[in-house]
Design a protein around this motif. Structure first.
Motif, PDB file in Angstrom:
ATOM      1  N   GLU A 126      -0.766   4.135   0.713  1.00  0.00           N
ATOM      2  CA  GLU A 126      -1.039   4.906   1.773  1.00  0.00           C
ATOM      3  C   GLU A 126      -0.550   4.013   2.921  1.00  0.00           C
ATOM      4  O   GLU A 126       0.134   5.371   4.209  1.00  0.00           O
ATOM      5  N   PRO A 177      -3.615   4.447  -3.905  1.00  0.00           N
ATOM      6  CA  PRO A 177      -4.921   5.143  -3.741  1.00  0.00           C
ATOM      7  C   PRO A 177      -4.640   6.245  -4.681  1.00  0.00           C
ATOM      8  O   PRO A 177      -3.221   7.220  -4.352  1.00  0.00           O
ATOM      9  N   ALA A 197      -9.130   1.825  -2.890  1.00  0.00           N
ATOM     10  CA  ALA A 197      -7.769   0.780  -2.255  1.00  0.00           C
ATOM     11  C   ALA A 197      -7.689  -0.037  -1.429  1.00  0.00           C
ATOM     12  O   ALA A 197      -7.340  -0.820  -1.082  1.00  0.00           O
ATOM     13  N   VAL A 209     -11.824   6.455  -3.741  1.00  0.00           N
ATOM     14  CA  VAL A 209     -10.699   6.190  -3.863  1.00  0.00           C
ATOM     15  C   VAL A 209      -9.859   5.214  -2.375  1.00  0.00           C
ATOM     16  O   VAL A 209      -9.585   4.581  -2.873  1.00  0.00           O
ATOM     17  N   LYS A 210     -10.308   5.926  -1.406  1.00  0.00           N
ATOM     18  CA  LYS A 210      -9.689   5.276  -0.019  1.00  0.00           C
ATOM     19  C   LYS A 210     -10.209   3.845  -0.199  1.00  0.00           C
ATOM     20  O   LYS A 210      -9.508   2.294   0.170  1.00  0.00           O
ATOM     21  N   SER A 257       0.726  -1.190   0.039  1.00  0.00           N
ATOM     22  CA  SER A 257       0.032  -0.200  -0.146  1.00  0.00           C
ATOM     23  C   SER A 257       0.917   1.432   0.068  1.00  0.00           C
ATOM     24  O   SER A 257       1.540   1.426   0.837  1.00  0.00           O
ATOM     25  N   GLU A 292      -1.404   9.427   0.881  1.00  0.00           N
ATOM     26  CA  GLU A 292      -1.568   8.518  -0.068  1.00  0.00           C
ATOM     27  C   GLU A 292      -0.567   9.100  -1.405  1.00  0.00           C
ATOM     28  O   GLU A 292       0.202   9.961  -1.615  1.00  0.00           O
TER      29      GLU A 292
END
Length: 461
Positions: free
Chosen positions: A13, A369, A393, A389-390, A11, A18
């Motif tokens: 994130e 993301p 993701a 978006v989150k 990730s 992000e």
């Protein structure tokens, strides 16, 4: 771009905010902690280097540190930045302020992609003594000339036009301190202009290291004990277009394995699959010393999104490539970068990105993301809502976690040769982490039976 990020697998994130991978084919290499470092720090004598981002940065940090040591610089901390996301640049500034608080007597030199793209941002920081561009940082004379900086220096910024750089020279080093695998730069820069990526403006246009110089560097590393070498760059599948005869990446890989027979393991950091040449496919099929792991710059699984990204492949191209490679090398393991929530992405488009995880048999998934990078065309496109978006993701990460679990389960009972990286951790040929119950010696290759897994790593018998 074939850039290798050191952000944690799984990730963007989780790596501290992000972001997007840039036009990245780069496979994350979470050494030295093997789990989730955002930064790698190396100290030798009075010169310390803090490295953000990619494997190419890691390689360049090693060369810079040696130049700085040879120049006899005093207490100096070099911050080698990354510009792949706005968050990466923010983290670099935050790190600089922290370093200045903890080591008020040290002189801080900032370099790397963020310094190249935004030199004025770092020059404005009172904590920074010097800002050095990506081309200048690799020259020994740059560091020799900084002996008196901060005293009689009238120029705080030493950053020139990266687009004017036409060549990339190899920087001979005999090993990567604190690492069991060595990185070798074979290429720098990128000629492509994906709509979400700022990195070409930090690295310049594509340029290749001559094959003979690469062979010499790999031979030197092997002679000094490196068991595994990773070829790295910004867009390595564009290798050779600027060299006489225009050799391709596959030509380079074949030549390396032929001319350095002592090299035990060779990795390709990652590739843009649409640019894979016939020689590369041939060596994948025929050479066991080339490790069975490829990291792919997919970015999306929907054709319209790919076109708006200005990628060079379509969905069918990616699937066909993975199927072909699996036929040639059944034990091949794939990783990939995928951006969730790219501008204009609908739920139907996103569903195709979810589906491509299984269709390309992806195992090591790196999810980003989307967030707009100022100065890129994608930043001016209609944006997807942040909560959407989150959520996308999150769903994509869950898909990747399920794919990894399937891969881990399939490895149980297998016999693997594991390159040990710490006294309890190592990696298989397919780049999967293995955890040992007792201590093992870093730098050794240990034949290992896989007894199980803990959901993240394989467990040695």
């Amino acid at each position: 771009m074939d850039r290798d990020l050191s952000f944690p697998a799984g990730s963007g994130e989780a790596a501290g905010g992000e972001g997007n991978p840039g036009d990245t084919n780069m496979e994350r290499d979470p050494l030295p902690s093997l789990r989730s470092p955002k930064v790698t720090t190396s100290t030798q004598g009075r010169v310390e280097v803090v490295t953000f981002g990619c494997r190419l940065n890691t390689y360049e940090s090693e060369a810079m540190q040696r130049h700085a040591e040879e120049a006899g610089l005093g207490e100096v901390i070099i911050v080698n930045t990354c510009a792949v996301t706005g968050e990466a640049t923010r983290q670099a500034r935050q790190s600089i302020r922290k370093i200045a608080r903890e080591k008020p007597n040290a002189r801080i030199v900032v370099t790397g992609c963020a310094a190249q793209v935004e030199p004025e941002t770092f020059a404005a920081m009172p904590e920074v003594s010097q800002v050095v561009g990506n081309h200048e940082k690799m020259k020994a004379e740059t560091w020799a000339g900084l002996r008196d900086f901060g005293v009689g220096s009238s120029e705080k910024v030493l950053v020139n036009d990266i687009m004017a750089v036409k060549e990339t020279a190899v920087h001979l080093i005999d090993g990567m301190r604190g690492r069991t695998r060595a990185f070798v730069q074979v290429q720098n820069g990128c000629d492509h202009r994906c709509t979400f990526c700022i990195i070409p403006y930090g690295r310049g246009n594509s340029r290749s290291v001559p094959m003979g110089a690469v062979v010499e560097q790999v031979r030197t590393l092997v002679e000094h004990g490196s068991r595994e070498v990773v070829l790295t760059g910004v867009d390595i599948t564009s290798y050779g277009k600027d060299l006489p005869g225009e050799p391709k990446l596959g030509t380079l890989v074949k030549g390396l394995l032929r001319h350095v027979p002592e090299l035990e393991r060779l990795r390709i950091s990652s590739i843009d699959s649409v640019e894979a040449d016939d020689d590369l496919l041939d060596v994948i099929a025929s050479e066991s010393r080339l490790m069975p792991h490829l990291h792919l710059s997919l970015q999306a699984g929907d054709d319209m999104v790919l076109k708006r990204m200005k990628r060079r492949h379509l969905r069918a191209d990616a699937i066909a490539f993975c199927e072909q490679v699996k036929r040639l090398r059944p034990d091949m393991v794939f990783g990939a970068d995928i951006i969730a929530g790219f501008p204009t992405e609908t739920e139907e488009m996103f569903a195709r990105s979810l589906a491509i995880v299984e269709e390309c048999t992806l195992t090591h998934l790196h999810v980003f993301p989307f967030s707009p990078r100022p100065g890129t065309p994608a930043a001016r496109m209609p944006q997807v809502a942040r909560d959407v978006v989150k959520d996308r993701a999150r769903r994509l990460r869950e898909k990747g976690e399920a794919a990894l679990l399937k891969h881990l389960a399939g490895e149980v009972g297998a016999r693997r040769n594991v390159l040990v990286e710490t006294n309890q951790l190592g990696r298989t040929e397919g780049f999967t982490l293995v955890r040992f119950t007792g201590e093992v010696t870093p730098g050794t290759i240990v034949p290992t039976t896989i007894a199980g897994h803990d959901g993240k790593d394989l467990l040695a018998a």
